[in-house]
Design a protein around this motif. Structure first.
Motif, PDB file in Angstrom:
ATOM      1  N   GLU A 150       0.829  -1.206   0.000  1.00  0.00           N
ATOM      2  CA  GLU A 150       0.000   0.000   0.000  1.00  0.00           C
ATOM      3  C   GLU A 150       0.867   1.261   0.000  1.00  0.00           C
ATOM      4  OE1 GLU A 150      -2.128   1.572   3.671  1.00  0.00           O
ATOM      5  OE2 GLU A 150      -3.812   0.749   2.521  1.00  0.00           O
ATOM      6  N   ARG A 151       1.926   1.257   0.788  1.00  0.00           N
ATOM      7  CA  ARG A 151       2.811   2.424   0.839  1.00  0.00           C
ATOM      8  C   ARG A 151       3.543   2.624  -0.489  1.00  0.00           C
ATOM      9  NH1 ARG A 151       5.319   1.869   7.010  1.00  0.00           N
ATOM     10  NH2 ARG A 151       3.357   2.415   8.086  1.00  0.00           N
ATOM     11  N   PHE A 152       3.906   1.536  -1.143  1.00  0.00           N
ATOM     12  CA  PHE A 152       4.538   1.640  -2.460  1.00  0.00           C
ATOM     13  C   PHE A 152       3.565   2.252  -3.466  1.00  0.00           C
ATOM     14  CE2 PHE A 152       7.626  -2.171  -1.726  1.00  0.00           C
ATOM     15  CZ  PHE A 152       8.403  -1.383  -0.907  1.00  0.00           C
ATOM     16  N   ARG A 153       2.319   1.791  -3.441  1.00  0.00           N
ATOM     17  CA  ARG A 153       1.321   2.330  -4.378  1.00  0.00           C
ATOM     18  C   ARG A 153       1.071   3.808  -4.107  1.00  0.00           C
ATOM     19  NH1 ARG A 153      -1.118  -2.768  -3.297  1.00  0.00           N
ATOM     20  NH2 ARG A 153      -2.558  -1.811  -1.810  1.00  0.00           N
ATOM     21  N   ASN A 154       1.023   4.175  -2.844  1.00  0.00           N
ATOM     22  CA  ASN A 154       0.823   5.591  -2.498  1.00  0.00           C
ATOM     23  C   ASN A 154       1.969   6.459  -2.992  1.00  0.00           C
ATOM     24  OD1 ASN A 154      -1.590   4.981  -1.244  1.00  0.00           O
ATOM     25  ND2 ASN A 154      -0.729   4.913   0.817  1.00  0.00           N
ATOM     26  N   ALA A 155       3.139   5.844  -3.149  1.00  0.00           N
ATOM     27  CA  ALA A 155       4.312   6.575  -3.660  1.00  0.00           C
ATOM     28  C   ALA A 155       4.373   6.549  -5.179  1.00  0.00           C
ATOM     29  CB  ALA A 155       5.590   5.984  -3.078  1.00  0.00           C
ATOM     30  N   GLY A 156       3.361   5.938  -5.823  1.00  0.00           N
ATOM     31  CA  GLY A 156       3.282   5.956  -7.280  1.00  0.00           C
ATOM     32  C   GLY A 156       3.819   4.723  -7.974  1.00  0.00           C
TER      33      GLY A 156
END
Length: 289
Positions: free
Chosen positions: A184-190
Motif C-alpha cells: 500500500e505504501r509503495f502504491r501511495n508513492a506511485g
C-alpha cells in the motif's frame, strides 16, 4: 502442550495465567491458543522454549553465504486441501505455484479431482535464485522505514493478518500483514505493487506448513522485484551476520520460496461446494536435490 512448548512447570503456567495469559477451560482442563504460546515463547528470552529453538534452527541458513540460495533446486511439492464442513461433491481450486516467470518450472502435476472432504495437489517444482536488488531510492527508503519502525513479528491467525491496519495498530506484524501494508505504501508513492502469497520451502524437512507472503513491485528499471519484508525482519532479529541475506530479501529471489497466484489477502484454495468454512491448506514440501 503449554508446558512442553514453553519448557516450564505447572507453577510457571499458573503465574502466566495470573498475569493475563488467556485460556478456555474445557472439562476442567485449561486450553491455550497455540499462537499465544508461540509468541510468548518466542519473546521469553530464555533460549530454551520450542519457539526460540525452532526459530534459530529454521533461520540458520540466513547466516551462511547466499550462493546456495541462488542455485537451481528441485522440490517434491504436495498440498493437502481439506473442506472440514463440506456441503457436497464439487471441483477444487488451488492458487497454484507461480514460479515459471521467476525462472523456475512445474512438472509432473497431479490436479485435485472433484470430490468431497479432501484432495491433494502434487507437482515437482524447480526454483532458482537471482540477484536483482531494488534500485529505487524511494522503495529503499520506505522499506527501511518499515524495518526500523519496531513492529514485533508474531504468529497471527491468517484471517486477522488480512486486517493489516489493526495488526500494525497493535504494534505487531506478520508476513501477510507486513506485505499488505508495504504494498500500500509503495502504491501511495506511485509504484505498481501487490502483496502475493506462497510457500516457504524446506521447513523441518517439509513437515511444517509455513505461510509466506512478499511484495511484488515494479522498480525504476521497469523490472518486477520481490521484497520479502518479513524474512528480512526475522533475519535481522537473529544475528548481525545475516546482512547478506537481508539484502537478498530486498528485490532478489531465492530458491527457498515458491510464489503462488494468490494475492496477499486471498485464500490459497477453494472448494466450490458452497460451504462457508474456508478450506484448510497444508503443504508438505521436501527437497529432491
Amino acid at each position: 502442550m503449554a508446558q512442553e512448548m514453553l519448557r516450564c512447570g505447572p507453577a510457571e503456567i499458573d503465574r502466566l495465567v495470573a498475569a493475563g495469559l488467556p485460556f478456555e477451560e474445557r472439562s476442567g482442563v485449561r486450553h491455550f491458543d497455540p499462537n499465544d504460546l508461540y509468541n510468548l515463547g518466542m519473546y521469553s528470552n530464555t533460549a530454551k522454549t520450542q519457539p526460540e529453538l525452532t526459530f534459530r534452527m529454521l533461520f540458520r541458513f540466513a547466516s551462511r553465504p547466499v550462493d546456495d540460495l541462488l542455485r537451481t533446486k528441485t522440490w517434491d511439492f504436495q498440498v493437502r486441501l481439506e473442506c472440514t464442513d463440506c456441503a457436497g461433491e464439487a471441483p477444487w481450486r488451488l492458487e497454484e505455484p507461480d514460479i515459471v516467470r521467476y525462472g523456475g518450472s512445474v512438472a509432473d502435476v497431479t490436479e485435485p479431482a472433484p470430490g468431497t472432504g479432501s484432495a491433494t495437489y502434487a507437482a515437482t517444482i524447480t526454483t532458482t535464485g537471482a540477484l536483482t536488488p531494488v534500485l529505487s531510492p524511494v522503495l529503499r527508503r520506505l522499506t527501511g522505514e518499515y524495518l526500523s519502525a519496531g513492529y514485533r513479528w508474531q504468529m497471527i491467525p491468517v484471517p486477522m493478518q488480512a486486517d493489516y491496519g489493526l495488526v500494525h495498530e497493535l504494534g505487531a506484524t506478520s508476513c501477510i500483514a507486513a506485505s499488505l501494508l508495504l504494498a500500500e505504501r509503495f502504491r501511495n508513492a506511485g509504484y505498481r505493487a501487490e502483496a502475493k502469497r506462497g510457500w516457504f520451502c524446506g521447513v523441518l524437512g517439509g513437515a511444517l506448513d509455513l505461510p509466506h507472503a512478499c511484495v511484488e513491485v515494479e522498480d525504476d528499471d521497469g523490472r518486477l522485484k520481490t521484497i520479502d519484508i518479513a524474512k528480512a525482519q526475522l533475519a535481522a532479529r537473529l544475528s548481525a551476520s545475516t546482512s547478506a541475506f537481508q539484502e537478498l530479501c530486498l528485490g532478489s529471489i531465492y530458491n527457498k520460496v515458491i510464489p503462488s497466484t494468490a494475492s496477499g489477502n486471498a485464500a490459497l484454495a477453494y472448494h466450490e461446494c458452497g460451504s462457508p468454512t474456508p478450506v484448510q491448506v497444508r503443504a508438505d514440501i521436501r527437497s529432491v536435490r
